[in-house]
Design a protein around this motif. Structure first.
Motif, PDB file in Angstrom:
ATOM      1  N   TYR A 334     -38.668 -88.636  51.864  1.00  0.00           N
ATOM      2  CA  TYR A 334     -38.146 -87.570  52.639  1.00  0.00           C
ATOM      3  C   TYR A 334     -39.171 -87.196  53.770  1.00  0.00           C
ATOM      4  CZ  TYR A 334     -34.979 -87.727  48.664  1.00  0.00           C
ATOM      5  OH  TYR A 334     -34.249 -88.138  47.678  1.00  0.00           O
ATOM      6  N   ARG A 361     -30.543 -86.821  51.650  1.00  0.00           N
ATOM      7  CA  ARG A 361     -30.831 -85.329  51.441  1.00  0.00           C
ATOM      8  C   ARG A 361     -29.876 -84.297  51.534  1.00  0.00           C
ATOM      9  NH1 ARG A 361     -35.844 -83.382  53.810  1.00  0.00           N
ATOM     10  NH2 ARG A 361     -36.176 -85.518  54.682  1.00  0.00           N
ATOM     11  N   TYR A 362     -28.907 -84.595  52.070  1.00  0.00           N
ATOM     12  CA  TYR A 362     -27.521 -83.758  51.918  1.00  0.00           C
ATOM     13  C   TYR A 362     -27.068 -83.559  50.498  1.00  0.00           C
ATOM     14  CZ  TYR A 362     -24.265 -87.528  51.622  1.00  0.00           C
ATOM     15  OH  TYR A 362     -23.449 -88.582  50.958  1.00  0.00           O
ATOM     16  N   LYS A 364     -28.991 -84.016  47.945  1.00  0.00           N
ATOM     17  CA  LYS A 364     -29.946 -83.357  47.547  1.00  0.00           C
ATOM     18  C   LYS A 364     -29.627 -81.623  47.387  1.00  0.00           C
ATOM     19  CE  LYS A 364     -34.201 -83.801  47.037  1.00  0.00           C
ATOM     20  NZ  LYS A 364     -35.736 -84.265  47.410  1.00  0.00           N
ATOM     21  N   SER A 365     -29.389 -81.212  48.772  1.00  0.00           N
ATOM     22  CA  SER A 365     -28.976 -79.896  48.783  1.00  0.00           C
ATOM     23  C   SER A 365     -28.006 -79.496  48.021  1.00  0.00           C
ATOM     24  CB  SER A 365     -28.637 -79.754  50.251  1.00  0.00           C
ATOM     25  OG  SER A 365     -29.699 -80.192  51.236  1.00  0.00           O
ATOM     26  N   CYS A 368     -29.057 -78.963  44.743  1.00  0.00           N
ATOM     27  CA  CYS A 368     -29.908 -78.191  44.379  1.00  0.00           C
ATOM     28  C   CYS A 368     -29.138 -76.870  44.144  1.00  0.00           C
ATOM     29  CB  CYS A 368     -30.702 -77.924  45.638  1.00  0.00           C
ATOM     30  SG  CYS A 368     -32.036 -79.138  45.652  1.00  0.00           S
ATOM     31  N   VAL A 369     -28.174 -76.751  45.130  1.00  0.00           N
ATOM     32  CA  VAL A 369     -27.092 -75.570  44.903  1.00  0.00           C
ATOM     33  C   VAL A 369     -26.303 -75.591  43.792  1.00  0.00           C
ATOM     34  CG1 VAL A 369     -25.071 -74.455  45.773  1.00  0.00           C
ATOM     35  CG2 VAL A 369     -26.733 -75.524  47.527  1.00  0.00           C
TER      36      VAL A 369
END
Length: 664
Positions: A334, A361-362, A364-365, A368-369
């Protein structure tokens, strides 16, 4: 003559024995023990990471083999310090003097530099290493051996890790324009540069530019790296770094930790860093195709074990090192924005926590949320469950307390009935006796008899008054209508006056009374009457529950921010399980109609409430059969706006009322 022949025969026999023993010793060299002695030769200095990994695997395999008679010696060629012909000659002379023929059963050269120095000596009849079995690693497969060398030399060929590393790099990003090799000045570095050049020329048709920074010193690397970045700044080339070897500080000669070297390079370069050297894997690089040194060391010992167990070198063919591993670091993926779709399946992702996923990455976001919401939900669920559990426990405890309170109230009603009936019956009995005497005109009462009956009536009237006062006080406390009159008093005088008034009551039970104070005057702001009630109640309880011959001590002292009034007795004591309940309303330790002592069970409850009105606290310690100590902590405060009041007052009625149920 016969004796002479016998002597000649004896001498000849001894000579033959000496020759046989000498022949055996010569045949075996000077190795008189059965131990298998291994000499490991390392081209680098002590602590060089790659070679240390190899030796770690070798020694671990040796330990697992379990032979306690395997001796390992290690010598360092240290070619980075010096490797000219004179130094090589002196190094060989040192080895031959330290390890004469027969003292070494096998030699292991870890890398190609050590092999190039030692291998010629194996077939050199003038060398002490002549025909000593030699095992090698880190040597290219293009090397050839003579028939004689094949009888004494075997080992592990180095795989072409550089080609596999290029394959990994280009699978991850096939738009690479430039590869910058940073390596040390050594055979390893030369080999890396040579192989990379051949790959670009032969396989990539020079479509990728190759830049080389080669030096042993980090200062030179930084200087050339800055120059390279300046030269390529405007080209917008897509570049990576291929890193190999270890670097020194030019001024001190100290070898840098791999992590420190990588951190320095990252200051001057934004490019992803790859390496064939696993030393750098945990130093902050992206990854690479790695030879695992421990596996090579383990493989070499397993090959050597065959010789230990009796096989000849000629029967053991050289082979390639274990396959290298494609490794990438999770966080670095990353950090350098690597396209996850391009990561080869054979790659192993290291340093990835169990809860981490290899996702764009998107995503993962998003995860994560979602994960945050899930954790928040779990947190609130756990919090709710804890609250619910505590609430259930609280309700159960309250229900239990309710039952206990109801039982205590029932006991209180029984007790209060008993308390009321007893003094009333005594008063009525005394009055009846007096009336009977008055009816019998021929009998006259003496003054003493009359005083005794009047005393009985008075004492029991006081008991009724005490009971009435306690009920009124507890009602006022419940309704919040009990007011305090705070004035400045000498607390020592208040306690001492009350104490003095109770001595007569204690003496009737043959109880010794002791009063002590650390200071003669302690001025604090209190309600005098409430303090008198507190001390009187504590002393009456102490007298009531202390047997004849016991002792009661009252003490006044300062302790930090409090003034402490302590009443200690040698009475019956209180069970530990009941210490927390003695201040509950209606509670009595001796809770039966046939109890030894009288009382309604609300005295200590009132004491606690009166202490609380002074912003104080009360503590009790007790041991069953040995006695009880009750400490009242009053805040050590003085109201400068109030006058200092005198403690002189008439205590007869107050003391007689409180002590009415002490002595029967």
């Amino acid at each position: 003559m016969k004796r002479g022949k016998k002597r000649i025969r004896l001498v000849l026999t001894m000579l033959v024995c000496v020759m046989v023993i000498s022949t055996g010793v010569w045949a075996r060299g000077i190795n008189y023990t059965s131990a298998f002695n291994i000499l490991i030769i390392n081209s680098y200095q002590i602590g060089h990471h790659w070679e240390e990994y190899v030796m770690e695997g070798f020694k671990q395999a040796a330990n697992e083999y379990g032979e306690s008679n395997i001796n390992i010696k290690i010598e360092y060629f240290d070619f980075r310090n010096r490797n000219d012909e004179e130094y090589v000659t002196s190094f060989l002379e040192l080895i031959e003097k330290k390890y004469p023929h027969g003292s070494v059963d096998a030699i292991y050269t870890i890398d190609d530099e050590a092999f190039s120095v030692i291998s010629p000596e194996i077939t050199n009849s003038n060398s002490e290493l002549y025909h000593v079995p030699l095992f090698f690693s880190g040597v290219d497969a293009n090397i050839t051996f003579t028939q004689e060398e094949e009888q004494y030399i075997t080992g592990i060929y180095q795989r072409d890790v550089t080609l596999e590393c290029f394959n990994l790099i280009l699978q991850i990003d096939d738009t690479i324009d430039q590869i910058n090799i940073i390596t040390e000045s050594s055979g390893f570095g030369d080999n890396l540069i040579e192989k990379a050049t051949n790959i670009i020329e032969s396989h990539l048709e020079n479509e990728i530019v190759l830049n080389v920074i080669q030096s042993d010193y980090i200062e030179d690397v930084v200087f050339q790296l800055q120059a390279l970045q300046t030269a390529t700044k405007d080209t917008k080339a897509n570049e990576i770094i291929l890193l190999g070897g270890e670097f020194q500080d030019k001024d001190t000669g100290v070898f840098l930790d791999p992590k420190e070297s990588v951190e320095i390079m990252k200051k001057y370069s934004p490019w992803p860093i790859y390496s064939n050297d696993p030393t750098y894997l945990t130093a902050g690089i992206l990854g690479g195709c790695m030879d695992i040194g421990q596996l090579q060391g383990e493989e070499i010992f397993n090959t050597m074990k065959r010789v230990i167990e009796g096989e000849t070198i000629a029967a053991i063919e050289s082979k390639f090192a274990p396959s290298p591993k494609w490794l990438l670091k999770y966080n670095a993926i990353y950090e350098y924005n690597i396209d996850l779709n391009n990561i080869p399946r054979k790659c192993t992702i290291i340093d990835k926590k169990p809860y981490q996923f290899l996702l764009p990455r998107y995503m993962k976001s998003i995860f994560c949320v979602i994960g945050g919401f899930i954790l928040l939900f779990i947190f609130f669920l756990i919090a709710y469950l804890i609250y619910a559990f505590k609430e259930i426990r609280r309700q159960k405890r309250e229900a239990q307390l309710g039952i206990e309170r109801e039982n205590m109230q029932t006991d209180f009603l029984v007790n209060i009935s008993h308390e009321l009936r007893t003094p009333i019956n005594i008063i009525l009995a005394a009055v009846s006796v007096m009336k009977l005497q008055l009816d019998e005109t021929d009998k006259k009462w003496s003054k003493k008899q009359l005083e005794e009956k009047l005393h009985t009536i008075t004492q029991n009237a006081y008991r009724l008054l005490k009971l009435s006062n306690n009920i009124i006080d507890i009602s006022k406390i419940e309704s919040g209508k009990l007011t305090v009159n705070m004035q400045n008093y000498n607390i020592v005088d208040i306690v001492e006056d009350i104490f003095s008034e109770t001595i007569d009551y204690a003496s009737k039970k043959d109880i010794k009374m002791i009063f002590d104070t650390h200071e003669e005057e302690i001025m604090i702001t209190v309600d005098r009457e409430l303090i008198q009630r507190i001390v009187l109640n504590l002393l009456s309880n102490a007298i009531k529950f202390t047997p004849s011959g016991g002792t009661i001590c009252a003490t006044v002292k300062k302790e930090k921010k409090y003034v402490v009034i302590e009443v200690e007795d040698t009475g019956m004591g209180i069970p530990k399980e009941r210490l927390e309940t003695i201040f509950h309303r209606f509670y009595q330790v001796d809770n039966s109609l046939t109890r030894v002592n009288e009382g309604s069970g609300i005295g200590l409850c009132i004491v606690k409430e009166l202490v609380a009105l002074h912003d104080g606290k009360i503590e009790v310690t007790s041991e069953l059969g040995k006695g009880t100590s009750i400490q009242v902590f009053l805040p050590d405060r003085y109201d400068a706006n109030q006058k200092e009041m005198s403690c002189q007052t008439c205590l007869n009625t107050t003391v007689n009322t409180e002590m009415s149920d002490v002595v029967k």
